[in-house]
Design an enzyme around this catalytic site. Sequence first.
Site, PDB file in Angstrom:
ATOM      1  N   GLU A 208      26.968   9.772  21.882  1.00 24.64           N
ATOM      2  CA  GLU A 208      27.312   9.328  20.395  1.00 24.64           C
ATOM      3  C   GLU A 208      27.556  10.922  19.877  1.00 24.64           C
ATOM      4  OE1 GLU A 208      28.074   6.430  19.068  1.00 24.64           O
ATOM      5  OE2 GLU A 208      27.394   5.264  21.068  1.00 24.64           O
ATOM      6  N   CYS A 242      28.477  11.056  10.758  1.00 23.94           N
ATOM      7  CA  CYS A 242      29.412  11.345  11.800  1.00 23.94           C
ATOM      8  C   CYS A 242      30.902  10.784  11.544  1.00 23.94           C
ATOM      9  CB  CYS A 242      28.893  10.657  13.184  1.00 23.94           C
ATOM     10  SG  CYS A 242      28.479   9.141  13.079  1.00 23.94           S
TER      11      CYS A 242
HETATM   12  P1  NAD Z   1      22.556  18.678  17.533  1.00 21.89           P
HETATM   13  O1  NAD Z   1      23.595  18.333  18.789  1.00 21.89           O
HETATM   14  O2  NAD Z   1      22.556  19.892  17.047  1.00 21.89           O
HETATM   15  O3  NAD Z   1      21.451  18.138  17.823  1.00 21.89           O
HETATM   16  C1  NAD Z   1      21.128  16.799  18.135  1.00 21.89           C
HETATM   17  C2  NAD Z   1      20.056  16.679  18.996  1.00 21.89           C
HETATM   18  O4  NAD Z   1      20.002  17.724  20.109  1.00 21.89           O
HETATM   19  C3  NAD Z   1      18.706  17.282  18.171  1.00 21.89           C
HETATM   20  O5  NAD Z   1      17.443  16.209  18.555  1.00 21.89           O
HETATM   21  C4  NAD Z   1      18.438  18.572  18.722  1.00 21.89           C
HETATM   22  O6  NAD Z   1      16.901  19.056  18.768  1.00 21.89           O
HETATM   23  C5  NAD Z   1      19.144  18.594  20.397  1.00 21.89           C
HETATM   24  N1  NAD Z   1      19.443  19.800  20.556  1.00 21.89           N
HETATM   25  C6  NAD Z   1      20.002  20.600  19.669  1.00 21.89           C
HETATM   26  N2  NAD Z   1      20.487  21.700  20.428  1.00 21.89           N
HETATM   27  C7  NAD Z   1      20.156  21.391  21.922  1.00 21.89           C
HETATM   28  C8  NAD Z   1      20.144  22.144  23.238  1.00 21.89           C
HETATM   29  N3  NAD Z   1      20.804  23.486  22.884  1.00 21.89           N
HETATM   30  N4  NAD Z   1      19.783  21.619  24.202  1.00 21.89           N
HETATM   31  C9  NAD Z   1      19.283  20.201  23.995  1.00 21.89           C
HETATM   32  N5  NAD Z   1      19.016  19.595  22.925  1.00 21.89           N
HETATM   33  C10 NAD Z   1      19.610  20.137  21.942  1.00 21.89           C
HETATM   34  O7  NAD Z   1      23.360  17.598  16.208  1.00 21.89           O
HETATM   35  P2  NAD Z   1      22.966  17.404  14.841  1.00 21.89           P
HETATM   36  O8  NAD Z   1      22.996  18.812  14.135  1.00 21.89           O
HETATM   37  O9  NAD Z   1      21.501  17.155  14.923  1.00 21.89           O
HETATM   38  O10 NAD Z   1      23.865  16.032  14.145  1.00 21.89           O
HETATM   39  C11 NAD Z   1      25.292  16.451  13.963  1.00 21.89           C
HETATM   40  C12 NAD Z   1      25.967  16.058  15.006  1.00 21.89           C
HETATM   41  O11 NAD Z   1      25.868  14.923  15.493  1.00 21.89           O
HETATM   42  C13 NAD Z   1      27.545  16.025  14.369  1.00 21.89           C
HETATM   43  O12 NAD Z   1      28.302  16.505  15.116  1.00 21.89           O
HETATM   44  C14 NAD Z   1      27.756  14.521  14.104  1.00 21.89           C
HETATM   45  O13 NAD Z   1      29.059  14.048  14.288  1.00 21.89           O
HETATM   46  C15 NAD Z   1      26.995  13.967  15.358  1.00 21.89           C
HETATM   47  N6  NAD Z   1      26.714  12.597  15.165  1.00 21.89           N
HETATM   48  C16 NAD Z   1      27.099  11.588  15.731  1.00 21.89           C
HETATM   49  C17 NAD Z   1      26.635  10.130  15.663  1.00 21.89           C
HETATM   50  C18 NAD Z   1      27.420   9.268  16.421  1.00 21.89           C
HETATM   51  O14 NAD Z   1      26.986   8.045  16.226  1.00 21.89           O
HETATM   52  N7  NAD Z   1      28.406   9.466  17.139  1.00 21.89           N
HETATM   53  C19 NAD Z   1      25.712   9.865  14.739  1.00 21.89           C
HETATM   54  C20 NAD Z   1      25.133  10.878  13.811  1.00 21.89           C
HETATM   55  C21 NAD Z   1      25.825  12.521  14.255  1.00 21.89           C
END
Ligand code: NAD
Length: 456
Positions: A208, A242
């Site tokens: 997602e 998002c």
């Molecule tokens: P992110 O990808 O930075 O982090 C998400 C998760 O991944 C966190 O738990 C984090 O600890 C982990 N993570 C971060 N870097 C990592 C790595 N290098 N390796 C493994 N795991 C890692 O996202 P965010 O900043 O928490 O959220 C914002 C993003 O999420 C935006 O792009 C938004 O559009 C998207 N989002 C999508 C939805 C949806 O339903 N489609 C919902 C909410 C947010």
Amino acid sequence: MISNLLQLQKEYFKTGETKSVSYRKQVLKKLKTELIKRESDIIQALSKDFKKPVFESVLTETAVVLSDLDLMIKNINKWAKPKRITPALLNFPSTDKLYSEPYGQTLIIAPWNYPYQLAIAPLVAAIAAGNTVILKPSELTPHTSSLLKDIISNVFKPEHVNVVEGGVDISTKLLAQRWDYIFFTGSVFVGKIVAKAAAEHLTPVTLELGGKNPCIIDETANIKLTAKRIVWGKFLNAGQTCIAPDYILIHQSKKDAFYKALKIEIEKAYTNTPETSNDFARIVNEKNYNRLAKMLTNEKCIIGGNTNSETYYISPTVIDEPSIDSEVMKDEIFGPILPVLSYKNEHEIETVISNYEKPLSLYVFSTNSEKARQTVEKFSFGGGCINDTVVHFANHRLPFGGVGNSGIGAYHGKQSYITFSHQKAVVKKGNWLDLPVRYAPYTGKLNQVKKILKWL
Ligand code: NAD
């Protein structure tokens, strides 16, 4: 140790306890009781993490989860039951069934922007479908993360559901394990890391993700209502949603009226000093604050543009006609900044949208139904609305997910249950008749088979 925990869950899964539908129902009810009891703690944690308004915490976090839980508890018997499927004539006589089978050990990685809902909603579905779960909440919302750990450990045995807290290092260690399903919500960048790790073991995934969501306003739109609905969808959660509209594409003839209406609606919602409003959230951390504040330099802020680096406050901001190469038009904004681009002819809409990957959402405001339908059909996007923003999320009968770069797979309502279940197809053949047509020698049978295939 993560591998020990996973091993424990594997062994527990093998006992078959999670396959019992009555057991699943029982634990979901226990979870519901705990979540209701802890609602004020949840709201408080969300407020501590980024000053999330109480109303938004209930509307977009706790209430969503409770209604999801009710839906699962109500339907689990029906959804878990093997379904009879119309058999193929070629197999006559047979009884065909579809079994919803739990995958086994699932990993859920959650983001920070709806740190409670986006962690618990998939978890509820994974449990309803009979899996074990390890949940990793976001490290950027530490109060919600530790509360989730506390709640889950009060309700579940660790071999069934467990919360593992931490950042990139922990996430990386989790992804190095072999899972039966991974459900990830977050950025496109990390989504690719998850997909690569999953590919190593051919683990199925739901991703997602996000994107740059266009919001088109044509010359027939009801501007007052359009502005009101955009202000709500864009500035909810301080734009850290998002599916928030990312940028506006408006017919040139309506731009001035739209700006006037936006100003009125922003003031109505958050007063003329939104910094003092209890209904407007903050940016989650310094890194995101700096990223967003940088987008404002050298831009014409027609509304807002105020910041406070100590509290990570960015006011609801509207930018007039940024260049397509500007910071604000490069990637997903994910904050309370709304760039507005005007167009003269529809071809320009296509030119702008085609600059970006397929978005998670698209919105079109128009009173010309035929034109709105054409727009929705022309572009590929995860989901969206005509004459509103964000609200498609609220209908559990509509699957929610992206397409292309904005994600793989979908969930919500019954789709969540399906997402966390393998759909196992089984044909039970009758022994009282054995049609000879498919068996060798094939001589003289081809025409018969062709006829049968035509009936199917
Ligand atoms: P992110 O990808 O930075 O982090 C998400 C998760 O991944 C966190 O738990 C984090 O600890 C982990 N993570 C971060 N870097 C990592 C790595 N290098 N390796 C493994 N795991 C890692 O996202 P965010 O900043 O928490 O959220 C914002 C993003 O999420 C935006 O792009 C938004 O559009 C998207 N989002 C999508 C939805 C949806 O339903 N489609 C919902 C909410 C947010």
